[in-house]
Design an enzyme around this catalytic site. Structure first.
Site, PDB file in Angstrom:
ATOM      1  N   CYS A 218     -20.199  37.305  -1.145  1.00  0.00           N
ATOM      2  CA  CYS A 218     -19.049  36.436  -0.933  1.00  0.00           C
ATOM      3  C   CYS A 218     -17.933  37.306  -0.363  1.00  0.00           C
ATOM      4  O   CYS A 218     -17.512  38.272  -1.009  1.00  0.00           O
ATOM      5  CB  CYS A 218     -18.636  35.836  -2.278  1.00  0.00           C
ATOM      6  SG  CYS A 218     -17.156  34.816  -2.215  1.00  0.00           S
TER       7      CYS A 218
ATOM      8  N   CYS B   7     -17.607  34.054   6.149  1.00  0.00           N
ATOM      9  CA  CYS B   7     -17.778  33.478   4.811  1.00  0.00           C
ATOM     10  C   CYS B   7     -19.249  33.128   4.716  1.00  0.00           C
ATOM     11  O   CYS B   7     -19.834  32.627   5.675  1.00  0.00           O
ATOM     12  CB  CYS B   7     -16.906  32.227   4.668  1.00  0.00           C
ATOM     13  SG  CYS B   7     -17.364  31.149   3.281  1.00  0.00           S
TER      14      CYS B   7
HETATM   15  N1  DGL Z   1     -18.738  32.135   0.200  1.00  0.00           N
HETATM   16  C1  DGL Z   1     -17.405  32.615   0.104  1.00  0.00           C
HETATM   17  C2  DGL Z   1     -17.132  33.723   1.132  1.00  0.00           C
HETATM   18  O1  DGL Z   1     -18.044  34.342   1.644  1.00  0.00           O
HETATM   19  C3  DGL Z   1     -16.264  31.650   0.150  1.00  0.00           C
HETATM   20  C4  DGL Z   1     -16.362  30.250  -0.215  1.00  0.00           C
HETATM   21  C5  DGL Z   1     -15.253  29.807  -1.165  1.00  0.00           C
HETATM   22  O2  DGL Z   1     -14.104  29.584  -0.743  1.00  0.00           O
HETATM   23  O3  DGL Z   1     -15.578  29.708  -2.335  1.00  0.00           O
HETATM   24  O4  DGL Z   1     -16.000  34.008   1.419  1.00  0.00           O
END
Ligand code: DGL
Length: 256
Positions: free
Chosen positions: A75, A185
């Protein structure tokens, strides 16, 4: 159980990190994995730094308690908020984060015009500002905060009319003006086909999943904890929502 057979712990705010897990499994199919997605609290992007730190630290503790031999913070948002703290807390195990794949996007073409899509927190945080400083003399970089986009993926909506309308509005100022798009993301790779279609095949799209997988392999090799087994490893998927639907969505995304 031998350390090398212990699972790699993979964490994301929700289902997005499955796009990274996919790359990990592709590169190291013989490893065991335990994936934890915090869909109950997703999205992390609009939350405060403190909140994301607290959530991330407690979920990584959980993965370590479950016996993880290495951690992948799959993430970008949690990485910008907590990677330094996590490495301080777990100095003896590989803790790999993910950041927007700006480098390959900038290097793929002279004077590239690069659109970097990410959450509000990733764009705002110092980590991204440093990354941009490294490359802005060689390219024109447009950071684009995309609040609301992870929610489409969390709902399993990868191609709906509402998603297309949302993206069209977001991209309008950039059509015809960029050479590359960075998916900063881990939720975004699941809507990559729609993004590619909107910009056309002349625009190159980059994400950090494969690079993160290579970095994990390098670090585990260095620590001597790669699994020597030649058999297919086990993948355990857990989610804070704890509903069967959530696990079904994760399985579907893993095999897209
Ligand atoms: N999957 C997360 C990232 O790579 C972000 C998604 C969220 O805002 O929870 O930044």
């Amino acid at each position: 159980m031998k350390m090398s057979q212990a699972p790699v712990g993979v964490f994301d705010s929700g289902v997005g990190g499955i796009s990274v897990l996919r790359e990990l499994v592709k590169l190291m199919p013989n490893e065991n994995y335990i994936y934890y997605g915090d869909s109950k609290n997703a999205p992390y992007g609009p939350k405060s730094l403190e909140e994301v730190r607290t959530l991330t630290l407690s979920h990584i503790d959980f993965l370590v308690e479950r016996g993880a031999k290495a951690i992948v913070v799959a993430c970008n948002t949690a990485t910008s908020a907590a990677i330094v703290l996590l490495r301080e807390k777990y100095p003896n195990m590989p803790v790999i984060g993910i950041e927007p794949a700006l480098k390959p996007a900038v290097l793929h073409k002279e004077n590239a015009r690069v659109l970097v899509m990410a959450t509000p927190m990733t764009i705002r945080e110092e980590k991204f500002h440093h990354l941009m400083e490294n490359y802005e003399s060689r390219a024109t970089i447009y950071p684009l905060s995309c609040p609301g986009l992870p929610e489409f993926v969390e709902a399993g909506n990868l191609d709906g009319e509402d998603l297309r309308a949302y993206l069209k509005k977001l991209f309008e100022p950039y059509f015809g003006k960029v050479d590359a798009v960075v998916l900063g993301c881990t939720h975004y790779p699941f809507v990559r086909p729609v993004i590619q279609q909107m910009f056309g095949n002349g625009v190159a799209i980059f994400d950090g999943g494969a690079g993160t997988a290579r970095e994990l392999r390098r670090r585990m090799r260095e620590c001597g904890i790669l699994n020597p087994s030649e058999e297919q490893g086990n993948i355990e998927i857990l989610n804070s929502k704890e509903t069967p639907e959530e696990i079904i969505l994760c399985e579907k995304l893993l095999h897209l």
